[in-house]
Motif scaffolding. Structure first.
Motif, PDB file in Angstrom:
ATOM      1  N   ARG A  73       0.837  -1.213   0.000  1.00  0.00           N
ATOM      2  CA  ARG A  73       0.000   0.000   0.000  1.00  0.00           C
ATOM      3  C   ARG A  73       0.870   1.260   0.000  1.00  0.00           C
ATOM      4  NH1 ARG A  73      -3.018  -2.004   4.954  1.00  0.00           N
ATOM      5  NH2 ARG A  73      -3.819   0.081   5.230  1.00  0.00           N
ATOM      6  N   LEU A  74       1.950   1.216   0.741  1.00  0.00           N
ATOM      7  CA  LEU A  74       2.842   2.388   0.789  1.00  0.00           C
ATOM      8  C   LEU A  74       3.545   2.598  -0.551  1.00  0.00           C
ATOM      9  CD1 LEU A  74       4.494   1.851   4.309  1.00  0.00           C
ATOM     10  CD2 LEU A  74       2.809   3.586   3.698  1.00  0.00           C
ATOM     11  N   PHE A  75       4.066   1.510  -1.105  1.00  0.00           N
ATOM     12  CA  PHE A  75       4.842   1.642  -2.344  1.00  0.00           C
ATOM     13  C   PHE A  75       3.955   2.127  -3.498  1.00  0.00           C
ATOM     14  CE2 PHE A  75       7.343  -0.146  -6.001  1.00  0.00           C
ATOM     15  CZ  PHE A  75       8.359   0.792  -5.914  1.00  0.00           C
ATOM     16  N   ASP A  76       2.677   1.692  -3.505  1.00  0.00           N
ATOM     17  CA  ASP A  76       1.747   2.196  -4.527  1.00  0.00           C
ATOM     18  C   ASP A  76       1.676   3.720  -4.473  1.00  0.00           C
ATOM     19  OD1 ASP A  76       1.094  -0.190  -5.538  1.00  0.00           O
ATOM     20  OD2 ASP A  76      -0.899  -0.341  -4.607  1.00  0.00           O
ATOM     21  N   LYS A  77       1.590   4.248  -3.257  1.00  0.00           N
ATOM     22  CA  LYS A  77       1.493   5.706  -3.092  1.00  0.00           C
ATOM     23  C   LYS A  77       2.797   6.388  -3.498  1.00  0.00           C
ATOM     24  CE  LYS A  77      -2.644   6.641  -1.493  1.00  0.00           C
ATOM     25  NZ  LYS A  77      -3.031   6.275  -0.150  1.00  0.00           N
ATOM     26  N   VAL A  78       3.927   5.789  -3.079  1.00  0.00           N
ATOM     27  CA  VAL A  78       5.229   6.392  -3.403  1.00  0.00           C
ATOM     28  C   VAL A  78       5.413   6.429  -4.918  1.00  0.00           C
ATOM     29  CG1 VAL A  78       7.744   6.067  -3.199  1.00  0.00           C
ATOM     30  CG2 VAL A  78       6.279   5.795  -1.186  1.00  0.00           C
ATOM     31  N   GLN A  79       4.915   5.400  -5.588  1.00  0.00           N
ATOM     32  CA  GLN A  79       5.039   5.362  -7.052  1.00  0.00           C
ATOM     33  C   GLN A  79       4.075   6.324  -7.729  1.00  0.00           C
ATOM     34  OE1 GLN A  79       4.621   1.138  -7.892  1.00  0.00           O
ATOM     35  NE2 GLN A  79       6.419   1.294  -9.207  1.00  0.00           N
TER      36      GLN A  79
END
Ligand code: GDG
Length: 461
Positions: A432-438
């Motif tokens: 979930r975090l990496f989706d946002k960072v991307q």
């Protein structure tokens, strides 16, 4: 396509360097893609100051144009009003804010003289993008010289609620001057709301749903443009040979131990002392972590000529000594403090080798370290981000373990949760975090800002 002209206090470095600072990293990425001029202070103090010749350096598609300051400008504009008045107030630290009329005058003067050196370089179809609290008044100075180009502004630090801004003497003149910009961007929706509320309460401004703010007949676009990182590039850093080497060194320093990492410029906004106390509380309240969990804090110096910064470093050294004296064992040191800057690739490797990333500022515009930590994690065995609710990053990264950094027990509990978190929960949160960072990466930041700027300009010019 029109030419992009970026204005910020510091210009460069363009090549990867060991220097800390979120703004430079972000601007290099934007300019590398768009090409254009990067205008600002050379970092040099000389007797001729802003009246000396402009210095120009080409770096690929970026032309860096800089000018010096004299000592009086540096003292009043930079060390004075920018860093001793605006920085603490905008970070809610009224207790640390200093003010005098002399430095405020210096601030307006430097804004004017920088604008006067920039104005002759501008072409009619340029788009100008001014950055951060050093140049709140640059747009109004350019306009008074006759600039009709679209001019946007982005604030990298928080915009505080009107009750806090009210403590700044002459806030009306300074904040009102920002209306010379066509688009005014903030890190979070919360900051944008605070800015709008300021104008509604102080100047009977009227805001509409689509982010337009009208004050005394002038309409500007106000919005949140959360800054990000080049997620792919940082991810590849984290598996580079350099990163791998540093990660291995960290792991070798404590086989099977759990590493917690913090990376921050030394600054009172970053909550470093509170973080060290929270780590100490972890060892006190949860003794199973003794001889098992260690904190590595990378904290390069910044603004060494502001007294408050020297004090923090000494305080951190003192707490480190106390905690280590109390808990160390023959083969285990609880806190390691490195106060010199490391290379970006090394940082990436250290993030990846650390089970917990501790990002606990007392107040932060965004905080790019939070995003870098997420980007550097291994998908099959990711670490856990413990994040302050007062970092702008928390607005999007709500899958982190969110803590209140003023509550030492809560922060210690947060670290304890992170240390013991099962793999499936770590993976779920990380995705979930990496989706946002991307999705909120550096490219999304500058393309959405520049799109808004070019659109607004078409509407009103
Ligand atoms: C301002 C706002 C906002 C740190 N130590 C080293 C090093 N760094 C790099 C980090 C990161 C950058 O510096 C710090 O960025 P932050 O965002 O965390 O914080 P500020 O410098 O306060 O930046 C902030 C930002 O502007 C962007 O808008 O997010 O809220 O305060 O990239 O990795 N880099 C190297 N060695 C170090 O030792 N190479």
């Amino acid at each position: 396509m029109s030419r992009l002209v970026v204005v910020s206090n510091r210009v460069g470095p363009v090549r990867e360097s060991a220097k800390a600072g979120g703004l430079a990293v972000a601007i290099v990425d934007a300019l590398r893609n768009e090409g254009g001029i990067w205008f600002g202070w050379s970092g040099e103090i000389s007797p001729e100051g802003t009246h000396a010749n402009l210095q120009t350096e080409e770096a690929g598609r970026i032309s860096m144009v800089t000018l010096d300051m004299d000592q009086a400008d540096y003292d009043a504009f930079y060390a004075g009003f920018s860093n001793r008045t605006l920085w603490p107030i905008f970070h809610y630290r009224l207790d640390l804010a200093e003010y005098d009329r002399e430095t405020e005058r210096g601030y307006w003067n430097v804004n004017e003289r920088f604008a006067a050196r920039l104005f002759p370089l501008l072409k009619d179809d340029d788009v100008v993008w001014v950055h951060d609290y050093h140049f709140l008044a640059m747009g109004s100075k350019l306009r008074s010289m006759g600039a009709r180009q679209p001019i946007g502004f982005f604030l990298h630090i928080p915009f505080p609620v009107p009750e806090i801004i009210a403590a700044l003497p002459n806030h009306g003149a300074l904040i009102h001057a920002m209306l010379a910009y066509d688009v005014i961007g903030f890190q979070t929706k919360r900051d944008a709301r605070a800015f709008i509320r300021y104008f509604v309460e102080e100047f009977d401004g009227v805001a509409t749903e689509d982010g337009l703010l009208t004050v005394q007949g002038r309409t500007v676009k106000v919005g949140a443009f959360p800054i990000g990182i080049d997620a792919e590039a940082f991810r590849s850093f984290s598996v580079s040979p350099d990163a791998h080497r540093q990660g291995k060194r960290l792991k070798a320093s404590g086989e099977d131990r759990c590493h917690v990492i913090g990376v921050d410029r030394i600054d009172y906004t970053k909550g470093l002392a509170e973080r060290f106390h929270a780590f100490s509380r972890l060892l006190e309240n949860y003794p199973e972590n003794r001889n098992h969990v260690s904190l590595l804090q990378v904290a390069p110096a910044s603004r060494g000529d502001v007294d408050a910064y020297v004090d923090i470093r000494e305080e951190l050294e003192r707490i480190t000594g106390n905690v280590n004296g109390r808990f160390s064992d023959l083969d285990w040191t609880p806190i390691r403090l490195i106060t010199r800057p490391l290379k970006r690739r090394s940082l990436a490797g250290l993030y990846r080798a650390s089970k917990v990333g501790l990002v606990t500022p007392l107040r932060d515009g965004m905080n790019l370290v939070a995003k870098e930590y997420v980007a550097a994690q291994a998908e099959d065995d990711p670490g856990v981000l413990v994040l302050s609710r007062f970092a702008g990053a928390a607005e999007a990264l709500d899958a982190a373990v969110i803590v209140n950094p003023y509550d030492i027990d809560e922060a210690a509990e947060g670290i304890q949760r992170a240390v013991g978190m099962p793999l499936d929960e770590r993976q779920d949160r990380w995705h979930r975090l990496f989706d946002k960072v991307q999705s909120e990466d550096i490219r999304a930041w500058y393309t959405s800002f520049l799109k808004a700027l070019r659109e607004t300009a078409r509407r009103s010019h």
